[in-house]
Design a protein around this motif. Sequence first.
Motif, PDB file in Angstrom:
ATOM      1  N   THR A  91      16.984  -2.401  27.577  1.00  0.00           N
ATOM      2  CA  THR A  91      17.278  -1.016  27.194  1.00  0.00           C
ATOM      3  C   THR A  91      18.485  -0.455  27.934  1.00  0.00           C
ATOM      4  O   THR A  91      18.843   0.703  27.733  1.00  0.00           O
ATOM      5  N   VAL A  92      19.097  -1.258  28.784  1.00  0.00           N
ATOM      6  CA  VAL A  92      20.274  -0.815  29.540  1.00  0.00           C
ATOM      7  C   VAL A  92      21.384  -1.848  29.379  1.00  0.00           C
ATOM      8  O   VAL A  92      21.150  -3.051  29.511  1.00  0.00           O
ATOM      9  N   HIS A  93      22.576  -1.368  29.052  1.00  0.00           N
ATOM     10  CA  HIS A  93      23.746  -2.232  28.928  1.00  0.00           C
ATOM     11  C   HIS A  93      24.767  -1.798  29.970  1.00  0.00           C
ATOM     12  O   HIS A  93      25.095  -0.613  30.065  1.00  0.00           O
ATOM     13  N   LYS A  94      25.289  -2.765  30.740  1.00  0.00           N
ATOM     14  CA  LYS A  94      26.239  -2.450  31.803  1.00  0.00           C
ATOM     15  C   LYS A  94      27.605  -3.059  31.507  1.00  0.00           C
ATOM     16  O   LYS A  94      27.714  -4.201  31.064  1.00  0.00           O
ATOM     17  N   PHE A  95      28.621  -2.261  31.748  1.00  0.00           N
ATOM     18  CA  PHE A  95      30.006  -2.692  31.570  1.00  0.00           C
ATOM     19  C   PHE A  95      30.741  -2.599  32.907  1.00  0.00           C
ATOM     20  O   PHE A  95      30.501  -1.686  33.691  1.00  0.00           O
ATOM     21  N   HIS A  96      31.627  -3.549  33.117  1.00  0.00           N
ATOM     22  CA  HIS A  96      32.544  -3.494  34.259  1.00  0.00           C
ATOM     23  C   HIS A  96      33.959  -3.526  33.710  1.00  0.00           C
ATOM     24  O   HIS A  96      34.321  -4.415  32.938  1.00  0.00           O
ATOM     25  N   ARG A  97      34.756  -2.534  34.082  1.00  0.00           N
ATOM     26  CA  ARG A  97      36.114  -2.427  33.565  1.00  0.00           C
ATOM     27  C   ARG A  97      37.098  -2.210  34.716  1.00  0.00           C
ATOM     28  O   ARG A  97      36.765  -1.635  35.752  1.00  0.00           O
ATOM     29  N   THR A  98      38.340  -2.667  34.469  1.00  0.00           N
ATOM     30  CA  THR A  98      39.440  -2.473  35.411  1.00  0.00           C
ATOM     31  C   THR A  98      40.637  -1.932  34.648  1.00  0.00           C
ATOM     32  O   THR A  98      41.027  -2.496  33.613  1.00  0.00           O
ATOM     33  N   VAL A  99      41.210  -0.856  35.151  1.00  0.00           N
ATOM     34  CA  VAL A  99      42.389  -0.283  34.512  1.00  0.00           C
ATOM     35  C   VAL A  99      43.585  -0.417  35.447  1.00  0.00           C
ATOM     36  O   VAL A  99      43.454  -0.386  36.670  1.00  0.00           O
ATOM     37  N   THR A 100      44.749  -0.582  34.834  1.00  0.00           N
ATOM     38  CA  THR A 100      46.004  -0.723  35.574  1.00  0.00           C
ATOM     39  C   THR A 100      46.864   0.503  35.331  1.00  0.00           C
ATOM     40  O   THR A 100      47.053   0.925  34.181  1.00  0.00           O
ATOM     41  N   ASN A 101      47.384   1.065  36.408  1.00  0.00           N
ATOM     42  CA  ASN A 101      48.224   2.257  36.309  1.00  0.00           C
ATOM     43  C   ASN A 101      49.637   1.869  35.880  1.00  0.00           C
ATOM     44  O   ASN A 101      50.355   1.188  36.613  1.00  0.00           O
ATOM     45  N   VAL A 102      50.031   2.302  34.686  1.00  0.00           N
ATOM     46  CA  VAL A 102      51.405   2.089  34.234  1.00  0.00           C
ATOM     47  C   VAL A 102      52.124   3.423  34.085  1.00  0.00           C
ATOM     48  O   VAL A 102      53.191   3.499  33.475  1.00  0.00           O
ATOM     49  N   GLY A 103      51.538   4.464  34.664  1.00  0.00           N
ATOM     50  CA  GLY A 103      52.145   5.787  34.637  1.00  0.00           C
ATOM     51  C   GLY A 103      52.839   6.103  35.942  1.00  0.00           C
ATOM     52  O   GLY A 103      53.556   5.269  36.508  1.00  0.00           O
TER      53      GLY A 103
ATOM     54  N   ASP B 172      22.005   3.661  28.768  1.00  0.00           N
ATOM     55  CA  ASP B 172      20.543   3.575  28.689  1.00  0.00           C
ATOM     56  C   ASP B 172      20.095   4.087  27.321  1.00  0.00           C
ATOM     57  O   ASP B 172      20.446   5.200  26.917  1.00  0.00           O
ATOM     58  N   ILE B 173      19.313   3.271  26.574  1.00  0.00           N
ATOM     59  CA  ILE B 173      18.896   3.652  25.230  1.00  0.00           C
ATOM     60  C   ILE B 173      17.387   3.898  25.134  1.00  0.00           C
ATOM     61  O   ILE B 173      16.830   3.888  24.037  1.00  0.00           O
ATOM     62  N   LYS B 174      16.743   4.142  26.255  1.00  0.00           N
ATOM     63  CA  LYS B 174      15.286   4.319  26.226  1.00  0.00           C
ATOM     64  C   LYS B 174      14.860   5.439  25.280  1.00  0.00           C
ATOM     65  O   LYS B 174      13.796   5.373  24.659  1.00  0.00           O
ATOM     66  N   GLN B 175      15.681   6.483  25.147  1.00  0.00           N
ATOM     67  CA  GLN B 175      15.318   7.630  24.312  1.00  0.00           C
ATOM     68  C   GLN B 175      15.964   7.581  22.925  1.00  0.00           C
ATOM     69  O   GLN B 175      15.792   8.497  22.124  1.00  0.00           O
ATOM     70  N   MET B 176      16.651   6.513  22.632  1.00  0.00           N
ATOM     71  CA  MET B 176      17.379   6.440  21.368  1.00  0.00           C
ATOM     72  C   MET B 176      16.436   6.054  20.235  1.00  0.00           C
ATOM     73  O   MET B 176      15.725   5.045  20.310  1.00  0.00           O
ATOM     74  N   ASN B 177      16.440   6.825  19.159  1.00  0.00           N
ATOM     75  CA  ASN B 177      15.556   6.540  18.029  1.00  0.00           C
ATOM     76  C   ASN B 177      16.321   6.242  16.742  1.00  0.00           C
ATOM     77  O   ASN B 177      15.776   6.308  15.644  1.00  0.00           O
ATOM     78  N   THR B 178      17.618   5.932  16.862  1.00  0.00           N
ATOM     79  CA  THR B 178      18.418   5.530  15.714  1.00  0.00           C
ATOM     80  C   THR B 178      18.960   4.124  15.952  1.00  0.00           C
ATOM     81  O   THR B 178      18.910   3.604  17.065  1.00  0.00           O
ATOM     82  N   LEU B 179      19.497   3.525  14.908  1.00  0.00           N
ATOM     83  CA  LEU B 179      20.043   2.172  15.041  1.00  0.00           C
ATOM     84  C   LEU B 179      21.470   2.177  15.572  1.00  0.00           C
ATOM     85  O   LEU B 179      21.901   1.219  16.210  1.00  0.00           O
ATOM     86  N   LYS B 180      22.207   3.259  15.305  1.00  0.00           N
ATOM     87  CA  LYS B 180      23.597   3.338  15.740  1.00  0.00           C
ATOM     88  C   LYS B 180      23.881   4.727  16.285  1.00  0.00           C
ATOM     89  O   LYS B 180      23.358   5.726  15.781  1.00  0.00           O
ATOM     90  N   SER B 181      24.722   4.756  17.290  1.00  0.00           N
ATOM     91  CA  SER B 181      25.113   6.039  17.872  1.00  0.00           C
ATOM     92  C   SER B 181      26.510   5.886  18.455  1.00  0.00           C
ATOM     93  O   SER B 181      26.895   4.786  18.887  1.00  0.00           O
ATOM     94  N   TYR B 182      27.268   6.989  18.464  1.00  0.00           N
ATOM     95  CA  TYR B 182      28.677   6.894  18.810  1.00  0.00           C
ATOM     96  C   TYR B 182      29.073   7.962  19.819  1.00  0.00           C
ATOM     97  O   TYR B 182      28.529   9.069  19.825  1.00  0.00           O
ATOM     98  N   GLY B 183      30.037   7.622  20.640  1.00  0.00           N
ATOM     99  CA  GLY B 183      30.562   8.555  21.619  1.00  0.00           C
ATOM    100  C   GLY B 183      31.930   8.098  22.087  1.00  0.00           C
ATOM    101  O   GLY B 183      32.593   7.285  21.435  1.00  0.00           O
ATOM    102  N   SER B 184      32.357   8.592  23.236  1.00  0.00           N
ATOM    103  CA  SER B 184      33.656   8.187  23.767  1.00  0.00           C
ATOM    104  C   SER B 184      33.685   8.389  25.272  1.00  0.00           C
ATOM    105  O   SER B 184      32.946   9.214  25.829  1.00  0.00           O
TER     106      SER B 184
END
Length: 755
Positions: free
Chosen positions: A668-680, A721-733
């Motif tokens: 019920t939990v998905h974890k992401f690890h990301r790295t960003v590079t500063n080009v500004g 965390d999707i423990k409270q999710m009751n739909t098949l798909k959900s979107y955000g940003s």
Amino acid sequence: MGKMPHLSWFFQAWILIAIHTDFTLADRSTYIVHMDKSAMPKAFAIHHDWYLATINSLKVAGTNSDTLKSMPRLLYTYDNAIHGFSAVLSFEELLNLQNSPGFVTAYPDKIVKLHTTHTPEFLSLNTISGVWPASDYGKDVIIGMMDSGVWPESKSFNDDGMTEVPIKWKGICQAGGDFNSSMCNRKLIGARSYQSGALAANLNGERYRDSPRDANGHGTHTSSTAAGNYVEGVSFFGYAEGTARGIAPRARVAMYSVSGSVGAGSDLLAGMDQAIEDGVDVISVSMGAGRIPLYENPIAIAGFAAMEKGVFVSTLAGNDGPYPMSVENGVPWLLTVGASTIDRQNSAILTLGNGMSTFGWSEFPVNALLENVPVIYNETLLACDSAELLSAEATGKIVICSDYSGYLASQIHETVLYSNVAGAIFISNSTKYMEVKDLPCPAMVITPVQSPGLINYVTSTTNPTVTMKFQLEVLGSKPAPAVSCYSSRGPSSSYPSIMKPDLIAPGSKVLAAWIPISPSAFLGSNVVLSSSYTLKSGTSMACPHASGVAALLKGANPDWSPAAIRSAMMTTASHIGNDYSPIQDNGKSLRYATPLDMGSGQIDPNKALDPGLIYDADSQDYVNHLCFMNFTKKQILTITRSSKYDCSTAADLNYPSFMAFFNNTSLTVHKFHRTVTNVGQKSSSYKVNLKVPRGTSITVMPDTLSFTRRYQKVSFNVSVDIKQMNTLKSYGSLVWKEVGGNHTVRSPIVVYRMV
């Protein structure tokens, strides 16, 4: 989605009016009129009726006739962009209008001038600032096109203004058939043909034997879209008239003819293999191998090799939309491009015998005028499914047809063509007409919202007539962009753990170079028309737009990796249309598009030039993710071609979007690890801004990223965390907003549960 505007039969909110001088009356002008909607008298049920009554009340005393020229004329009513209407008025009528209840203000309309390959303007490319001047218009960047071939005589491949061919180029101009080596130049710097696989498989695609010459037009169209040179005075039979040019007009084109209408994967592999060797910077593949595993996909496999060499590869998403999980080329190391519409509307104007008029969609390829032709509305004819019945009841008349049954969606003109009617008015809500259809007969399409006024006029008038004038255009139609109805949707069935498509680019009714031996349009049932430029639709047309943008970014930032270029495109893409509302989906009744429809959004070349932060990745990072996804050693070897890669470090991929894919497990939990590079800027900080998918909870650690130098890397973690999710798909940003700066680094989030 907001409430659709009521526009009676006049027009739709997605049109930004363009006034044509043909319809401006003597001593009259067109005005945009703003009204206070709250002042509408209770006697009117809808605001359109109020506006119409207001206009009718303006008839100036003393007019000598009741003709069109002596009457005020309502054009369109609006209810979203503004509250009000547009109308053709005399100055005296305008003065009288100011005394009408609810009047706010009025001002003259503007004439809009059109361009041909309008997509550069639509994408905000300009000569003053942004990625065009920063990249010198893609100068010396080489785009390798994997396609059907090229028509070298096209003016889009002239080398006027081009400098000498870059020293890094190692390719050749292959002679064969009626294609000789002298046909290449400083624009079209190379051409090769690969047909052995197709011949061995007995594939019957249109091909010139052993020649890179284009036999079906596809390759000529895509390559001129990506990097065609400037050509003045082109059009599609009067539509989209102006100056044609590609997205990267100073980039070089190298054509690798690897297919006809169909092709062999082996030929494609050979072409991509050679392109890498020849020294291309970008590979554009407007082809798909179907929804097959990565280790069996020639585009994925050859694309991995290209990525290793620093070559950017752009591919199409496919034309199987709007069905879910239909996207092709769902490959982590490639850019996958969906298709969108643009804000140019090819049109005809319909004027009723009572003087009322409206625009509708049409691409009838003749500058025709059907004037005061009898029109018939007969409920037994509405289906327009019998040429015999149409001929018996409506010979010499314009017939009104409706596709409420869905018949016209696939048979828009067949029965009309084979009947004796003078023309047709189709009533349809389907966006397919405007995106993929053509009209070889005198006909136009209006919407059901526009139809009541037409039908009321025809059914209440003795001997009703209409006038139809073709080859008109409206620029600035709204909403645009919208996701094209045919554009394939995610997630990828072959690799669902990465969000695809990555983004959308213009793909519907794109005007680009064509070949003289392939039809451009039809007139009637048996007249074939040819043109040097034509309008085509498909993700095949969207892909070279992204390829051209990649060439521009490569020219401005030669050291950027393919992943960095893709990241810059994705994190700066727009999810807002020209009506300032979220991008809509033509394939889903104009509901707001999701990331599975449009990826990160519409490509924005100028913003991609300066993304602030990038999500970078190299070949080992992709292998680590293949290991993470439990690909076998053999499968990985098939893709990478090398045993130097191992699975000692299985890991999530540093991708500029977040796909939380829960594949029928108890997790019920998905974890992401990301790295960003500063080009500004050297010193900067970014604060996270989350739009949390419904039913989920998200944690980002840390929530602020600080940089003290350019190219510094900083990592963060995301937990969904999707423990409270009751739909098949959900979107955000997830958005990293620069503190005290202008950079906004946006990544879509998709939470997807398989059942």
